[in-house]
Design a protein around this motif. Sequence first.
Motif, short mmCIF file in Angstrom:
data_model
loop_
_atom_site.label_atom_id
_atom_site.label_comp_id
_atom_site.label_asym_id
_atom_site.label_seq_id
_atom_site.Cartn_x
_atom_site.Cartn_y
_atom_site.Cartn_z
N GLU A 55 -10.60 -23.04 -5.44
CA GLU A 55 -11.54 -23.33 -4.35
C GLU A 55 -11.84 -22.13 -3.49
OE1 GLU A 55 -8.70 -24.87 -4.88
OE2 GLU A 55 -9.01 -27.02 -5.14
N TYR A 56 -10.86 -21.23 -3.31
CA TYR A 56 -10.98 -20.15 -2.34
C TYR A 56 -10.82 -18.79 -3.03
CZ TYR A 56 -10.01 -24.12 0.71
OH TYR A 56 -10.03 -25.35 1.32
N THR A 57 -11.94 -18.11 -3.21
CA THR A 57 -11.91 -16.79 -3.85
C THR A 57 -12.31 -15.66 -2.90
OG1 THR A 57 -14.19 -17.05 -4.63
CG2 THR A 57 -12.42 -17.79 -6.11
N GLY A 58 -12.99 -16.00 -1.82
CA GLY A 58 -13.46 -14.96 -0.91
C GLY A 58 -12.35 -14.34 -0.09
N ALA A 59 -11.41 -15.17 0.40
CA ALA A 59 -10.37 -14.68 1.31
C ALA A 59 -9.53 -13.55 0.71
CB ALA A 59 -9.48 -15.85 1.75
N PRO A 60 -8.99 -13.69 -0.51
CA PRO A 60 -8.21 -12.58 -1.06
C PRO A 60 -9.05 -11.33 -1.30
CG PRO A 60 -8.50 -14.28 -2.71
CD PRO A 60 -8.97 -14.86 -1.41
N TYR A 61 -10.32 -11.55 -1.66
CA TYR A 61 -11.20 -10.39 -1.83
C TYR A 61 -11.39 -9.64 -0.52
CZ TYR A 61 -15.58 -7.84 -1.74
OH TYR A 61 -16.52 -6.87 -1.52
N TYR A 62 -11.66 -10.35 0.57
CA TYR A 62 -11.85 -9.68 1.86
C TYR A 62 -10.60 -8.90 2.26
CZ TYR A 62 -15.95 -12.70 2.46
OH TYR A 62 -17.15 -13.34 2.31
N ALA A 63 -9.43 -9.50 2.07
CA ALA A 63 -8.19 -8.83 2.46
C ALA A 63 -7.95 -7.58 1.62
CB ALA A 63 -7.01 -9.79 2.32
N ALA A 64 -8.10 -7.70 0.31
CA ALA A 64 -7.84 -6.56 -0.57
C ALA A 64 -8.87 -5.45 -0.38
CB ALA A 64 -7.82 -7.03 -2.03
N GLN A 65 -10.13 -5.82 -0.29
CA GLN A 65 -11.17 -4.81 -0.13
C GLN A 65 -11.07 -4.14 1.24
OE1 GLN A 65 -13.05 -3.87 -2.57
NE2 GLN A 65 -14.27 -2.38 -1.48
N SER A 66 -10.69 -4.89 2.27
CA SER A 66 -10.50 -4.32 3.59
C SER A 66 -9.37 -3.29 3.57
CB SER A 66 -10.21 -5.41 4.61
OG SER A 66 -10.02 -4.89 5.90
N ALA A 67 -8.31 -3.58 2.82
CA ALA A 67 -7.21 -2.62 2.70
C ALA A 67 -7.69 -1.30 2.10
CB ALA A 67 -6.09 -3.21 1.85
N LEU A 68 -8.55 -1.39 1.09
CA LEU A 68 -9.10 -0.17 0.49
C LEU A 68 -9.99 0.57 1.50
CD1 LEU A 68 -10.09 -1.40 -3.09
CD2 LEU A 68 -8.11 -0.03 -2.44
N GLN A 69 -10.81 -0.17 2.23
CA GLN A 69 -11.68 0.46 3.21
C GLN A 69 -10.89 1.09 4.34
OE1 GLN A 69 -15.14 0.73 2.96
NE2 GLN A 69 -14.70 -0.01 0.90
N ALA A 70 -9.68 0.57 4.60
CA ALA A 70 -8.83 1.10 5.66
C ALA A 70 -7.99 2.28 5.18
CB ALA A 70 -7.92 0.01 6.20
N GLY A 71 -8.11 2.65 3.91
CA GLY A 71 -7.45 3.86 3.46
C GLY A 71 -6.46 3.71 2.33
N ALA A 72 -6.14 2.49 1.91
CA ALA A 72 -5.21 2.31 0.80
C ALA A 72 -5.84 2.83 -0.49
CB ALA A 72 -4.83 0.84 0.65
N ASP A 73 -5.01 3.27 -1.42
CA ASP A 73 -5.51 3.79 -2.69
C ASP A 73 -5.70 2.70 -3.74
OD1 ASP A 73 -5.50 6.40 -1.78
OD2 ASP A 73 -3.48 6.82 -2.51
N LEU A 74 -4.81 1.71 -3.75
CA LEU A 74 -4.84 0.67 -4.77
C LEU A 74 -4.65 -0.70 -4.13
CD1 LEU A 74 -2.54 2.40 -7.42
CD2 LEU A 74 -5.01 2.07 -7.62
N ALA A 75 -5.36 -1.69 -4.66
CA ALA A 75 -5.22 -3.06 -4.15
C ALA A 75 -5.16 -4.02 -5.32
CB ALA A 75 -6.39 -3.42 -3.24
N TYR A 76 -4.13 -4.86 -5.31
CA TYR A 76 -3.90 -5.86 -6.35
C TYR A 76 -4.13 -7.25 -5.75
CZ TYR A 76 -1.21 -2.02 -8.51
OH TYR A 76 -0.81 -0.82 -9.02
N VAL A 77 -4.67 -8.15 -6.55
CA VAL A 77 -4.79 -9.55 -6.15
C VAL A 77 -4.08 -10.40 -7.19
CG1 VAL A 77 -6.34 -11.48 -5.68
CG2 VAL A 77 -7.00 -9.17 -4.98
N PHE A 78 -3.11 -11.19 -6.74
CA PHE A 78 -2.37 -12.11 -7.60
C PHE A 78 -2.85 -13.52 -7.28
CE2 PHE A 78 0.24 -8.48 -6.40
CZ PHE A 78 0.54 -7.94 -7.63
N CYS A 79 -3.46 -14.19 -8.27
CA CYS A 79 -4.17 -15.43 -7.97
C CYS A 79 -4.07 -16.41 -9.13
CB CYS A 79 -5.62 -15.12 -7.66
SG CYS A 79 -6.49 -14.34 -9.05
N ALA A 80 -4.68 -17.58 -8.95
CA ALA A 80 -4.81 -18.56 -10.02
C ALA A 80 -5.81 -18.05 -11.05
CB ALA A 80 -5.27 -19.90 -9.45
N ASP A 81 -5.61 -18.45 -12.31
CA ASP A 81 -6.53 -17.98 -13.34
C ASP A 81 -7.96 -18.46 -13.09
OD1 ASP A 81 -6.09 -20.67 -13.92
OD2 ASP A 81 -6.04 -20.37 -16.09
#
Length: 332
Positions: A55-81
């Motif tokens: 049901e919810y795919t946007g929230a993990p994307y916003y968090a992970a992409q925001s981490a990259l925009q804030a300076g992180a080099d790599l971002a992983y998302v662990f989710c349901a298939d």
Amino acid sequence: MRRIRSTLLMASQHLSSAVQWSTAQKAVQRLVPPLSFDSRKGQNGRIGVLGGSYEYTGAPYYAAQSALQAGADLAYVFCADGAAPAIKSYSPELIVLPCYKTANMHDQQATSMAMQEVRPWLARLDCCVIGPGLGRDEGVLKGVADIMNAAEVRSTSTIVDADGLFLVAQNPELVEGRTDCVLTPNRRELERLAARLNVAAEAADVAAQVARKLGNVVVVAKGQRDVITDGTDVLVCDEPGAPKRCGGLGDVLCGALAPLAAQAARADQSDAAFVGRRPLLWACYGACVASRRAAAAAFARKRRAMTAPDALAEIGGACESVAPTTVVEPPS
């Protein structure tokens, strides 16, 4: 809910002196490593987001992409298939790993066991964000609880948000005594935590009491003003944000916080720039300021039409305004 709003405002008025921006910026700047032409991939942060459901795919994307925009080099998302294809389609920069099958969600034990495949990956992370888009399936929550108890996570900076906070309200021992853990509740989530911990909602220092009851975890109580506390010290962020409170802004905040939290875990607490406060408090303060500036910039452009992607587009510039990047030039 109104009581929580009033108590947060009382906390900001009675428990914290105003923070001079010059002091805050020096502290946050200490948590942003300089960039060097000798840098290697991953040195500036490997961030994981455990969340994302059918049901919810946007929230993990916003968090992970925001981490990259804030300076992180790599971002992983662990989710349901069932969430992985959608999240992969949002950005090729994210490493998306489905960790349990949606079809098995009726089998709580199977789901919980499948999620244990995440553990070897988590050992590689500098910070893990738990909760965005997670959902409340009992098998998933059981699996997440097992992961939060694992040594791989308990030795890693952790940010708990959204449905992760629902789990913590059920099992406070998951975060008790974890001084490298941040909880980011909104008013309703703070109210739920307070009730579970027998903290009076009308208490002026409700967020601080929750932090103390949990063994001095850091609580970022989001609201009209963000109250940041570890139960001992209190910082209040009253940076102007946006009057449009669209879904996803909390996920952007968590992502922006993750690289700073990772650096805070390595920081020297005796550094004079931190003026006697824990580095993790300053990491939270910096992320709150940046996320509010991003929301303000997005609202200035889009007004009523503003949505979370607009704030996400501004988070890089907002982080730069909080802590400008220092670049170490290569030798001539």
